[in-house]
Write a protein that holds these residues in place. Sequence first.
Motif, PDB file in Angstrom:
ATOM      1  N   ARG B  78      54.514 -23.817   0.981  1.00  0.00           N
ATOM      2  CA  ARG B  78      55.805 -23.722   0.306  1.00  0.00           C
ATOM      3  C   ARG B  78      55.652 -23.192  -1.120  1.00  0.00           C
ATOM      4  O   ARG B  78      56.402 -23.551  -2.030  1.00  0.00           O
ATOM      5  N   SER B  79      54.684 -22.307  -1.311  1.00  0.00           N
ATOM      6  CA  SER B  79      54.494 -21.751  -2.654  1.00  0.00           C
ATOM      7  C   SER B  79      55.405 -20.544  -2.846  1.00  0.00           C
ATOM      8  O   SER B  79      55.727 -19.823  -1.904  1.00  0.00           O
ATOM      9  N   VAL B  80      55.816 -20.363  -4.083  1.00  0.00           N
ATOM     10  CA  VAL B  80      56.741 -19.293  -4.441  1.00  0.00           C
ATOM     11  C   VAL B  80      56.240 -18.625  -5.719  1.00  0.00           C
ATOM     12  O   VAL B  80      55.814 -19.289  -6.656  1.00  0.00           O
ATOM     13  N   ARG B  81      56.289 -17.298  -5.710  1.00  0.00           N
ATOM     14  CA  ARG B  81      56.079 -16.550  -6.956  1.00  0.00           C
ATOM     15  C   ARG B  81      57.310 -15.685  -7.141  1.00  0.00           C
ATOM     16  O   ARG B  81      57.710 -14.990  -6.204  1.00  0.00           O
ATOM     17  N   CYS B  82      57.922 -15.761  -8.310  1.00  0.00           N
ATOM     18  CA  CYS B  82      59.092 -14.912  -8.512  1.00  0.00           C
ATOM     19  C   CYS B  82      58.982 -14.186  -9.831  1.00  0.00           C
ATOM     20  O   CYS B  82      58.550 -14.744 -10.845  1.00  0.00           O
ATOM     21  N   VAL B  83      59.342 -12.930  -9.780  1.00  0.00           N
ATOM     22  CA  VAL B  83      59.366 -12.080 -10.967  1.00  0.00           C
ATOM     23  C   VAL B  83      60.772 -11.483 -11.053  1.00  0.00           C
ATOM     24  O   VAL B  83      61.237 -10.864 -10.099  1.00  0.00           O
ATOM     25  N   VAL B  84      61.422 -11.706 -12.170  1.00  0.00           N
ATOM     26  CA  VAL B  84      62.739 -11.129 -12.408  1.00  0.00           C
ATOM     27  C   VAL B  84      62.563 -10.025 -13.443  1.00  0.00           C
ATOM     28  O   VAL B  84      61.922 -10.231 -14.487  1.00  0.00           O
ATOM     29  N   MET B  85      63.091  -8.850 -13.136  1.00  0.00           N
ATOM     30  CA  MET B  85      62.893  -7.732 -14.066  1.00  0.00           C
ATOM     31  C   MET B  85      64.131  -6.848 -14.101  1.00  0.00           C
ATOM     32  O   MET B  85      64.967  -6.893 -13.208  1.00  0.00           O
ATOM     33  N   THR B  86      64.236  -6.056 -15.152  1.00  0.00           N
ATOM     34  CA  THR B  86      65.305  -5.066 -15.220  1.00  0.00           C
ATOM     35  C   THR B  86      64.946  -3.891 -14.315  1.00  0.00           C
ATOM     36  O   THR B  86      63.795  -3.744 -13.879  1.00  0.00           O
TER      37      THR B  86
END
Lengths: 215, 234
Positions: B78-86
Amino acid sequence: MGRFSFGTGGKKRTFRAVAGTMMVLAAALIAFGAADTLDSLRSEAGVIRTVHADFVQEKHLKMLAEPLVARGEIDYRAPDALRWEYQSPIRSILLTMGGKTRRFIESDGKLTEADDVGFDAMPVIMQEISNWMRGRFDRNPMFAATLEPHRRIRLVPRDAGMARIIQEIDLFLSNRPGVIDSVVIHESKDSYTRLVFSNTVINKPIPDAVFTKIQ
Amino acid sequence: MTVIRRVFPLLMMLVAAGCAGLPTLAPISGPAAKRLETACATPFVHRPWRFLHSITATVAGHRKSGILGLTIVRPENRSVRCVVMTIEGLVLLDARDDGTLHEARALPPFDRRGFAQGKINDIRLFFFGPLGPVVARGRLPSGAQVCRYRNPDGSTEDVEIDSGRRWTIRKYDRRGRLFRTVRVLPPEAGAAPTPGGFPRRISLTAEGRLGYALTLELLEAKPLAAAATHKDTP
């Protein structure tokens, strides 16, 4: 710098980072000749009236086996007209002319006008582009510029807070006079964005419709 | 005893009020219940995936778009990596949670306390099945079928599948108050199927005083190797 409103402290730095990135990406179109000093760049920059180019943008992250790729086109007409269009992976068009800026983002198959996103950045961007068009890198309040070997212009943030967001920007000039090959924006050791320009056309007339209509 | 008689109705009213948010289900049992449980597991990932979404957020009536979300999910832990970018590639948030939250980068206002954890919790709601067991299977007055799960933290998740096989997830707190809704939105006409059959458009609504709404449009979906490697890792 024009008057505009934005958040305080950290939000201001984020806004400036976004503005700075957009400004550099747009201004990277500016054609430079075989100049060997920033002063000579300034004298050569005066002949640029319009620029059109295609671009491929690669987003490199350490976590990715391969970069995220975006493609688009960009048009600029002095002193203040800009069309910055992403065609994939999502269509997004930024139009600015005569102080009026509009942005359109594709959603559900159609382009919808955004009611924000970088709006406040545009007066800053346009003023900086005007400075860059005149080769006045030293007038850039956000970045200090140096001309490095192998036709590279290195931009380093003047502000320590900005440096935590963008570490460095490199502009690579082509051997072909008047053309920029690529721009690399380094955010950290694990993240950078590389734009490669192609099919650059200089000083071909660009009609108003390019900067006012989403077509 | 007199005290208990007086207090008991009040206690029952309080208990009923606490559960008032949970919709009543007409029970489904037998083989149909088993089929329903299988169907309720289909919205979720069962192997590692990488997704790229275009995100539109509505907060306090203001609509913000032009943001991309890159997500790597691994259901085995249940691991998550999130990157939010323009769209221009500027990273606004880079966070991962493998049981512990790590924020590699967060620009204001994404550095607000709790923001990264909240975003990761939303991602888990989209992509991972509930943690708890099924406690009820039934039908809503609309005809949609529901699997109801009770999570270890006392929250309840309803996975609802309508007649068009579109799913909705509703999450209720331990008092039965709805605080998250995830819906699959209809695809645009003529849209091509997505890799893995994931929905092209989903929406998340966060209820409450600090509520917000997100619409995610799938741009890319890529299955990843089952074993975590250096690249494409959370």
